[in-house]
Design a protein around this motif. Sequence first.
Motif, PDB file in Angstrom:
ATOM      1  N   MET A 335       0.849  -1.195   0.000  1.00  0.00           N
ATOM      2  CA  MET A 335       0.000   0.000   0.000  1.00  0.00           C
ATOM      3  C   MET A 335       0.884   1.245   0.000  1.00  0.00           C
ATOM      4  SD  MET A 335      -2.952  -0.702   2.747  1.00  0.00           S
ATOM      5  CE  MET A 335      -3.285  -2.381   3.136  1.00  0.00           C
ATOM      6  N   GLY A 336       1.964   1.172   0.758  1.00  0.00           N
ATOM      7  CA  GLY A 336       2.912   2.293   0.783  1.00  0.00           C
ATOM      8  C   GLY A 336       3.466   2.561  -0.607  1.00  0.00           C
ATOM      9  N   LEU A 337       3.754   1.501  -1.354  1.00  0.00           N
ATOM     10  CA  LEU A 337       4.258   1.674  -2.723  1.00  0.00           C
ATOM     11  C   LEU A 337       3.180   2.323  -3.597  1.00  0.00           C
ATOM     12  CD1 LEU A 337       6.621   1.036  -4.765  1.00  0.00           C
ATOM     13  CD2 LEU A 337       5.272  -0.962  -5.411  1.00  0.00           C
ATOM     14  N   GLY A 338       1.920   1.899  -3.394  1.00  0.00           N
ATOM     15  CA  GLY A 338       0.811   2.488  -4.153  1.00  0.00           C
ATOM     16  C   GLY A 338       0.692   3.974  -3.873  1.00  0.00           C
ATOM     17  N   ILE A 339       0.902   4.346  -2.606  1.00  0.00           N
ATOM     18  CA  ILE A 339       0.845   5.753  -2.211  1.00  0.00           C
ATOM     19  C   ILE A 339       2.030   6.514  -2.810  1.00  0.00           C
ATOM     20  CG2 ILE A 339       1.099   7.291  -0.208  1.00  0.00           C
ATOM     21  CD1 ILE A 339      -0.469   5.047   1.386  1.00  0.00           C
ATOM     22  N   MET A 340       3.191   5.896  -2.760  1.00  0.00           N
ATOM     23  CA  MET A 340       4.424   6.532  -3.248  1.00  0.00           C
ATOM     24  C   MET A 340       4.407   6.708  -4.765  1.00  0.00           C
ATOM     25  SD  MET A 340       7.081   7.765  -1.979  1.00  0.00           S
ATOM     26  CE  MET A 340       8.834   7.898  -1.762  1.00  0.00           C
ATOM     27  N   THR A 341       3.986   5.657  -5.472  1.00  0.00           N
ATOM     28  CA  THR A 341       3.989   5.742  -6.937  1.00  0.00           C
ATOM     29  C   THR A 341       2.734   6.456  -7.441  1.00  0.00           C
ATOM     30  OG1 THR A 341       3.054   3.512  -7.010  1.00  0.00           O
ATOM     31  CG2 THR A 341       5.415   3.708  -7.326  1.00  0.00           C
ATOM     32  N   GLU A 342       1.749   6.639  -6.533  1.00  0.00           N
ATOM     33  CA  GLU A 342       0.491   7.322  -6.869  1.00  0.00           C
ATOM     34  C   GLU A 342      -0.237   6.609  -8.000  1.00  0.00           C
ATOM     35  OE1 GLU A 342       0.582  11.670  -6.415  1.00  0.00           O
ATOM     36  OE2 GLU A 342       2.662  11.479  -5.758  1.00  0.00           O
ATOM     37  N   LEU A 343      -0.638   5.384  -7.672  1.00  0.00           N
ATOM     38  CA  LEU A 343      -1.436   4.561  -8.577  1.00  0.00           C
ATOM     39  C   LEU A 343      -2.780   4.271  -7.905  1.00  0.00           C
ATOM     40  CD1 LEU A 343       1.299   2.072  -9.804  1.00  0.00           C
ATOM     41  CD2 LEU A 343       0.029   3.676 -11.242  1.00  0.00           C
ATOM     42  N   PRO A 344      -3.847   4.140  -8.701  1.00  0.00           N
ATOM     43  CA  PRO A 344      -5.149   3.817  -8.101  1.00  0.00           C
ATOM     44  C   PRO A 344      -5.173   2.376  -7.581  1.00  0.00           C
ATOM     45  CG  PRO A 344      -5.364   4.237 -10.473  1.00  0.00           C
ATOM     46  CD  PRO A 344      -3.918   4.277 -10.156  1.00  0.00           C
ATOM     47  N   ASP A 505       4.579  16.741   1.384  1.00  0.00           N
ATOM     48  CA  ASP A 505       3.487  17.712   1.518  1.00  0.00           C
ATOM     49  C   ASP A 505       2.447  17.519   0.412  1.00  0.00           C
ATOM     50  OD1 ASP A 505       4.776  18.736   3.688  1.00  0.00           O
ATOM     51  OD2 ASP A 505       5.614  20.481   2.652  1.00  0.00           O
ATOM     52  N   ALA A 506       2.945  17.271  -0.796  1.00  0.00           N
ATOM     53  CA  ALA A 506       2.023  17.129  -1.939  1.00  0.00           C
ATOM     54  C   ALA A 506       1.130  15.910  -1.756  1.00  0.00           C
ATOM     55  CB  ALA A 506       2.813  17.015  -3.236  1.00  0.00           C
ATOM     56  N   ARG A 507       1.714  14.803  -1.275  1.00  0.00           N
ATOM     57  CA  ARG A 507       0.913  13.594  -1.072  1.00  0.00           C
ATOM     58  C   ARG A 507      -0.117  13.810   0.039  1.00  0.00           C
ATOM     59  NH1 ARG A 507       6.120  10.995  -2.320  1.00  0.00           N
ATOM     60  NH2 ARG A 507       6.716  11.213  -0.138  1.00  0.00           N
ATOM     61  N   GLU A 509      -1.397  16.742   1.080  1.00  0.00           N
ATOM     62  CA  GLU A 509      -2.435  17.702   0.672  1.00  0.00           C
ATOM     63  C   GLU A 509      -3.416  17.090  -0.307  1.00  0.00           C
ATOM     64  OE1 GLU A 509      -0.420  21.260  -0.661  1.00  0.00           O
ATOM     65  OE2 GLU A 509       0.574  21.375   1.308  1.00  0.00           O
ATOM     66  N   LYS A 510      -2.891  16.268  -1.197  1.00  0.00           N
ATOM     67  CA  LYS A 510      -3.772  15.630  -2.180  1.00  0.00           C
ATOM     68  C   LYS A 510      -4.887  14.863  -1.467  1.00  0.00           C
ATOM     69  CE  LYS A 510      -2.620  11.735  -4.361  1.00  0.00           C
ATOM     70  NZ  LYS A 510      -2.000  10.793  -5.333  1.00  0.00           N
ATOM     71  N   VAL A 511      -4.510  14.072  -0.477  1.00  0.00           N
ATOM     72  CA  VAL A 511      -5.502  13.258   0.231  1.00  0.00           C
ATOM     73  C   VAL A 511      -6.363  14.129   1.148  1.00  0.00           C
ATOM     74  CG1 VAL A 511      -5.809  11.407   1.918  1.00  0.00           C
ATOM     75  CG2 VAL A 511      -4.180  11.128   0.038  1.00  0.00           C
ATOM     76  N   ALA A 512      -5.723  15.103   1.812  1.00  0.00           N
ATOM     77  CA  ALA A 512      -6.481  15.961   2.733  1.00  0.00           C
ATOM     78  C   ALA A 512      -7.560  16.748   1.995  1.00  0.00           C
ATOM     79  CB  ALA A 512      -5.535  16.912   3.459  1.00  0.00           C
ATOM     80  N   ASN A 513      -7.310  17.058   0.720  1.00  0.00           N
ATOM     81  CA  ASN A 513      -8.252  17.904  -0.030  1.00  0.00           C
ATOM     82  C   ASN A 513      -9.243  17.124  -0.881  1.00  0.00           C
ATOM     83  OD1 ASN A 513      -7.185  20.248   1.036  1.00  0.00           O
ATOM     84  ND2 ASN A 513      -5.589  20.369  -0.539  1.00  0.00           N
TER      85      ASN A 513
END
Lengths: 653, 338
Positions: A335-344, A505-507, A509-513
Amino acid sequence: MASQARQDNAALAANTTPEAVVVRFAGDSGDGMQLTGGQFTLSTALAGNDLATFPDFPAEIRAPQGTLFGVSAFQINFGSTDVDTAGDAPDVLVAMNPAALKVNLPALKPGGLVIVDTGEFTKRNLEKAHYDASPLDDDTLAPFTVLKLDISELTMEAVKPFGLGKKEALRCKNMWTLGLALWMFDRRRAPLHDWLKAKFAKAPDIAAANIAALDAGHAYGETAELSGPLRQVHLDPVPSEAGLYRTITGAEAVSLGLVAGARLLRLPMFFGGYPITPASAILHHLVRMKEFNVTTFQAEDEIAAVCAAIGASYAGQLGVTSSSGPGIALKGEAMGLGIMTELPLVIVNSQRGGPSTGLPTKTEQSDLYQAVYGRNGDAPMPVIAARSPGDAFYCAIEACRIAVDYMTPVMLLTDGYIANASEPWKIPDPDSFERSPVEFLTEKNGPADADGNATLLPYARDAKGARPWIKPGTPGLMHRIGGIEKQQGTGNLDYSPANHQAMTDARREKVANIAVPDQQVELGQEGGKLAVVGWGSTYGPIHQAVRRVRKKGMDASHIHLRHIWPMPKNLGELLKSYDKVLVPEMNTGQLKTVLRDQFLVDALPLNKVSGQPFQIAELEMEIGKFFDGIPGDEGGEVDPNTAQLPNPVGVEK
Amino acid sequence: MNAPAKIETTLKDWETDQEVRWCPGCGDYAILKAVQRTLPQLGADPANTVFVSGIGCSSRFPYYVESYGFHTIHGRAPAFATGIKLANPDLDVWIITGDGDGMSIGGNHTMHVLRRNLDCQIMLFNNEIYGLTKGQYSPTSREGTRSPSTPQGSVDHPARPCAFALGSGARFVARGFDVSKKLPEVLMAAHAHKGAAFIEIFQNCIVYNKDVFDDFAAPKGAEDRQLWVEHGEPLLFAGGTKGLKMDEGACGLVVVDVADGDWQAAGVAVHDKANRSLAHMLVELPFGPYPMALGVIYDDPRPTYEASVLEEKARACEGKEPNLAALLAKGQTWTVEN
């Protein structure tokens, strides 16, 4: 509602009509109680009653016969008004053997009807159930209305013409019992006849024997009514919204929601799973939906299941994986890799009692921390929780949409209760959902370089903070991704301090917003004495408990969260508008802690971790304590410690 | 699936703009060049090629090949590759792994990707050491290997990657070493094989396990201890002066002298790449008394996993319309009217 039934303890025996009835079928895990319950559920739905069910079975597939730990039960609450929970105390208990009686009798309502199969009350079975003397002969059953039937013998008699062996003949006992139950509640037998013929299409003798047993049970009811304690009860259909209905379990709803979600995005779906209770049912359902461009993959382990799903997402499909707590733990790194690579990616967690192997077949909602926080590094991930079987359909669609819109893994939480329980469900019109076909990047998206050539920025972000989705196989867009920190924009390796800060920060903010609808109040109003805040499958009992206390004049409101992370933007202000906030959860206070952390509100815990859902009555009692025990009296303080249930139901001491 | 059109490329087309970060003199450089040399010969299309790796020195490989690349997590590259290939069977998938990545933390996935026979090339760089974590002994380290985690020498027996692969059901097993000129040839054969092709590549870690393969892989003077097997050719080595003979009594291979090139007289066995028993014997030969068997040891294709999955899916879909409304309303339903 079960409350009306409770208020009139002798309703069944006195042949008055209650608004709702709770029936529990209990027997040996090999007696077919889940099947009996399931078919009774269907006939109840067909009769137009609202209903909720609670299958409660042991982790062992065939526990030694007659033992206490081998007891399997199926509870159904049905009525002529809205039913939100599987009910508290049963009005009727069907006990197929002494062990089933022993385990389930304490739950039965005083004055309730208990139907026992005397044929199974042998010396040996009594010993296995740890009865010194037969409860049929002493005063154990004195507080109840008792119907003693030799169901074994009656079944043998009914199926005699079919020449079955004793073992096979006795297998029809559950159908005899179901027949009796159908008569008791005025249900049609024809759909059951059809079902049995279809189920045993290859063995017409067995089908005929089962039908004979069913009919014999039904006929017994008609005859016994004349002389015994049995009365037929008729519950009127619930007036509900017009439309086409079916019954649905949470596992079915999740599967259908995933298929619908992927289709609305015009994406093929890839499902990677590994067998685990209670999540396996989702794999079993999806494997039969291949024509919807679904590929299922039973992996070698939980890790491979999620990794393959991420691989499929990387290649341009919607990757989905599913498990329960222990398996979700194994998937953490991926899951961490999914978050890092930003894949659905959609991860479904059908929660069960933990930690470790815990209570594989029992329900709990103790994976909230795991869902929100359970990964290494700053690894933000959206989390959605379904409140009921039918709601899981809509939550699954929402999870698919967020995963693709924001290029992120999303966790969908259900639990063992939601996964197995069923409820009537108004079938939605698929055309009523918004379609949003995915667009993959097909051309370079960056500024021209020094030579005037276009460049590729795989980690450029759109207004939502999401990066483009690029399928391998796309000409000219070759690039490399991975779990190492990436440079903003280019995605090249970059360990530099400022870049890691910016990407983290970008990761975040993306989820927070992520756009999450404002939190509504389910029952009651904004502001007041008490907010009862729940999430997940506690919806039913909280809703009914709050409804009851409000009828008594207590100023309590029900708030139920679907979006666990990020939380609705208005939630903090909403919670602060109440004097007190009470959070009932089937864990030791996880949402409570997150609410305190996010909003600095003094959220109070109300916890139960017995493997059983909350009962309405226990919630009603705890909520009542906030009002000094006097209906309508809004004064009084409660020590938060006393708000914890001191002795959760169903826990052995 | 149609065979993709061949694309004209040169070695340069397969180089990325990223600085290569392996230690100077690392065997990985030679393997990278061998791959970049092989891909143009295959007519491979960079847009259709995916390198998938796990974690470790070898797994940095994708960053240096101008194609699609996915540097995943430790040991799991075969699982990602499975998802990629099932989602898009037209992609040409190469898995890059190492002895720690593929034989230790990811041993399970190596086994299952071979058993399922996913169409891909698996290059296992075996340097018998954990390099990226600074030199601990690995599952292929020989007994007695001294390392930061085994200062008195390792006590556990090493795994044999090719034997493991055969045991897992692999249908293509080959061996090579980093600086060998024959490596591209082996890679070509692996690529030509439809199904999971497993290639063990001995790789010199010049920092933590220097020259451990010199007995057969040294640039000079080790040729006599290499047995390059070729289908239909006798199992000869040491310039044709020695060969392997099948000893039926012992049910195994023995070394025999070959006089005047007359291998037939010496009873030297002929290599059959479809003979699974022979393959087992060749990969299990103890080095020292025997030469190191290299080249394509076993190659006997059977249907690939993704092809079977697609066929099954097509069968399941036959005559069925993807009607969502009908799916939602499946089973017994009832209508409520106002």
